[in-house]
Design a protein around this motif. Structure first.
Motif, PDB file in Angstrom:
ATOM      1  N   PHE A  93       6.418  -2.793 -21.379  1.00 32.82           N
ATOM      2  CA  PHE A  93       5.051  -3.689 -20.433  1.00 32.82           C
ATOM      3  C   PHE A  93       5.569  -5.050 -20.127  1.00 32.82           C
ATOM      4  O   PHE A  93       5.257  -5.291 -19.124  1.00 32.82           O
ATOM      5  N   ASP A  94       6.115  -5.506 -21.186  1.00 34.05           N
ATOM      6  CA  ASP A  94       6.750  -6.841 -20.449  1.00 34.05           C
ATOM      7  C   ASP A  94       7.708  -6.986 -19.206  1.00 34.05           C
ATOM      8  O   ASP A  94       6.878  -7.666 -18.826  1.00 34.05           O
ATOM      9  N   SER A  95       8.763  -6.056 -19.838  1.00 33.81           N
ATOM     10  CA  SER A  95       9.119  -6.168 -19.035  1.00 33.81           C
ATOM     11  C   SER A  95       9.281  -5.300 -17.067  1.00 33.81           C
ATOM     12  O   SER A  95       9.269  -6.416 -16.069  1.00 33.81           O
ATOM     13  N   ALA A  96       8.519  -4.418 -16.845  1.00 34.24           N
ATOM     14  CA  ALA A  96       7.978  -4.219 -15.834  1.00 34.24           C
ATOM     15  C   ALA A  96       6.453  -5.275 -15.560  1.00 34.24           C
ATOM     16  O   ALA A  96       6.500  -4.885 -13.967  1.00 34.24           O
ATOM     17  N   MET A  97       5.480  -6.114 -16.327  1.00 30.82           N
ATOM     18  CA  MET A  97       4.908  -6.777 -15.516  1.00 30.82           C
ATOM     19  C   MET A  97       5.495  -7.902 -15.100  1.00 30.82           C
ATOM     20  O   MET A  97       5.454  -8.177 -13.897  1.00 30.82           O
ATOM     21  N   ALA A  98       7.066  -8.375 -15.680  1.00 32.51           N
ATOM     22  CA  ALA A  98       7.692  -9.143 -14.601  1.00 32.51           C
ATOM     23  C   ALA A  98       8.093  -9.019 -13.840  1.00 32.51           C
ATOM     24  O   ALA A  98       8.334  -9.807 -12.622  1.00 32.51           O
ATOM     25  N   LYS A  99       8.437  -7.585 -13.174  1.00 30.33           N
ATOM     26  CA  LYS A  99       8.573  -6.866 -12.187  1.00 30.33           C
ATOM     27  C   LYS A  99       7.834  -7.229 -11.361  1.00 30.33           C
ATOM     28  O   LYS A  99       8.177  -7.062  -9.989  1.00 30.33           O
ATOM     29  N   ALA A 100       6.714  -6.602 -11.466  1.00 36.35           N
ATOM     30  CA  ALA A 100       5.960  -6.693 -10.930  1.00 36.35           C
ATOM     31  C   ALA A 100       5.316  -7.572 -10.756  1.00 36.35           C
ATOM     32  O   ALA A 100       5.030  -8.522  -8.717  1.00 36.35           O
ATOM     33  N   PHE A 101       5.645  -8.907 -11.109  1.00 38.46           N
ATOM     34  CA  PHE A 101       4.896 -10.591 -10.719  1.00 38.46           C
ATOM     35  C   PHE A 101       6.571 -10.506  -9.249  1.00 38.46           C
ATOM     36  O   PHE A 101       5.742 -11.407  -8.443  1.00 38.46           O
ATOM     37  N   ILE A 102       7.854 -10.406  -9.997  1.00 40.44           N
ATOM     38  CA  ILE A 102       8.422 -10.602  -8.694  1.00 40.44           C
ATOM     39  C   ILE A 102       8.177  -9.704  -7.321  1.00 40.44           C
ATOM     40  O   ILE A 102       8.479 -10.469  -5.839  1.00 40.44           O
ATOM     41  N   ASN A 103       7.771  -8.806  -7.559  1.00 43.65           N
ATOM     42  CA  ASN A 103       7.975  -7.513  -6.300  1.00 43.65           C
ATOM     43  C   ASN A 103       6.801  -8.168  -5.460  1.00 43.65           C
ATOM     44  O   ASN A 103       6.058  -7.330  -4.706  1.00 43.65           O
ATOM     45  N   CYS A 104       6.082  -7.829  -6.570  1.00 40.74           N
ATOM     46  CA  CYS A 104       4.208  -7.773  -5.690  1.00 40.74           C
ATOM     47  C   CYS A 104       4.196  -9.114  -5.014  1.00 40.74           C
ATOM     48  O   CYS A 104       2.341  -9.086  -5.013  1.00 40.74           O
ATOM     49  N   ARG A 105       4.257  -9.817  -4.705  1.00 40.42           N
ATOM     50  CA  ARG A 105       3.980 -11.361  -4.627  1.00 40.42           C
ATOM     51  C   ARG A 105       3.773 -11.199  -3.368  1.00 40.42           C
ATOM     52  O   ARG A 105       4.731 -10.799  -2.655  1.00 40.42           O
ATOM     53  N   ARG A 106       2.704 -11.755  -2.622  1.00 44.19           N
ATOM     54  CA  ARG A 106       2.131 -11.857  -1.316  1.00 44.19           C
ATOM     55  C   ARG A 106       1.274 -12.556  -1.029  1.00 44.19           C
ATOM     56  O   ARG A 106       0.019 -13.133  -1.527  1.00 44.19           O
ATOM     57  N   ARG A 127      10.448  -4.616  10.895  1.00 41.08           N
ATOM     58  CA  ARG A 127       9.689  -4.827  10.029  1.00 41.08           C
ATOM     59  C   ARG A 127       8.756  -4.221   8.547  1.00 41.08           C
ATOM     60  O   ARG A 127       8.748  -4.314   7.733  1.00 41.08           O
ATOM     61  N   LEU A 128       8.310  -2.856   8.784  1.00 37.06           N
ATOM     62  CA  LEU A 128       7.873  -1.399   8.028  1.00 37.06           C
ATOM     63  C   LEU A 128       8.656  -1.216   7.564  1.00 37.06           C
ATOM     64  O   LEU A 128       8.097  -1.429   6.339  1.00 37.06           O
ATOM     65  N   THR A 129       9.880  -0.890   7.450  1.00 40.12           N
ATOM     66  CA  THR A 129      10.585  -0.521   6.787  1.00 40.12           C
ATOM     67  C   THR A 129      10.777  -1.691   5.527  1.00 40.12           C
ATOM     68  O   THR A 129      10.862  -0.713   3.862  1.00 40.12           O
ATOM     69  N   THR A 130      10.998  -2.707   5.791  1.00 40.68           N
ATOM     70  CA  THR A 130      11.449  -4.209   4.654  1.00 40.68           C
ATOM     71  C   THR A 130      10.256  -3.998   4.358  1.00 40.68           C
ATOM     72  O   THR A 130      10.127  -4.339   2.699  1.00 40.68           O
ATOM     73  N   THR A 131       8.785  -4.167   4.201  1.00 43.80           N
ATOM     74  CA  THR A 131       7.630  -4.106   4.028  1.00 43.80           C
ATOM     75  C   THR A 131       7.112  -2.681   3.324  1.00 43.80           C
ATOM     76  O   THR A 131       6.684  -2.868   1.686  1.00 43.80           O
ATOM     77  N   ASN A 132       7.349  -1.405   3.399  1.00 45.19           N
ATOM     78  CA  ASN A 132       8.090  -0.284   2.605  1.00 45.19           C
ATOM     79  C   ASN A 132       8.494  -1.077   1.650  1.00 45.19           C
ATOM     80  O   ASN A 132       8.052   0.084   0.294  1.00 45.19           O
ATOM     81  N   THR A 133       9.662  -0.497   2.064  1.00 45.14           N
ATOM     82  CA  THR A 133      10.808  -1.696   0.739  1.00 45.14           C
ATOM     83  C   THR A 133      10.242  -2.210  -0.172  1.00 45.14           C
ATOM     84  O   THR A 133      10.087  -1.782  -1.529  1.00 45.14           O
TER      85      THR A 133
END
Length: 130
Positions: free
Chosen positions: A117-130, A87-93
């Motif tokens: 910036f727009d491309s990086a923010m799109a990735k951030a919105f996808i990867n940073c949801r919690r 679980r921690l490995t998945t969370t770390n990834t």
């Protein structure tokens, strides 16, 4: 008179022959009694040994049962730790992906790269949801 002497002699011979048979029989009985006593002593000693061994077996079985229970508890703990590690490995990834996207968006903003910036923010919105 000769006849009575002969009868007496014959009786003495029978008496001596009877004694000769009693001595070996007495010796044989003595040997058998001694052997019986020896076997009785050996039997009692072995019964005592068996009692001690049975006690040792009981103690060993109890110790094995305790250790088996301890191994089962440790195995359960190890399984729990493996699950937690996974679980921690998945969370770390997931967090690394978010951090990389955030780093990329900051770098693009510092370079004034609107597309990056727009491309990086799109990735951030996808990867940073919690």
């Amino acid at each position: 008179m000769f006849l009575p002497k002969f009868t007496r002699l014959e009786g003495t011979m029978e008496h001596q022959a009877g004694r000769r048979g009693v001595v070996p029989l007495t010796v044989a009985v003595g040997i058998l009694v001694a052997a019986t006593a020896l076997f009785a002593v050996l039997y009692v000693m072995k019964r005592s040994d068996i009692g001690r061994l049975a006690e040792q077996v009981g103690t060993t079985e109890s110790s094995i049962a305790d250790r088996t229970a301890r191994v089962a508890a440790i195995t359960s703990t190890v399984d729990d730790m493996k699950a937690e590690y996974s679980r921690l490995t998945t969370t770390n990834t997931e967090l690394r992906a978010c951090a990389n996207a955030a780093r990329d968006s900051i770098a693009a903003a510092q370079r004034s790269d609107r597309t990056g910036f727009d491309s990086a923010m799109a990735k951030a919105f996808i990867n940073c949801r919690r």
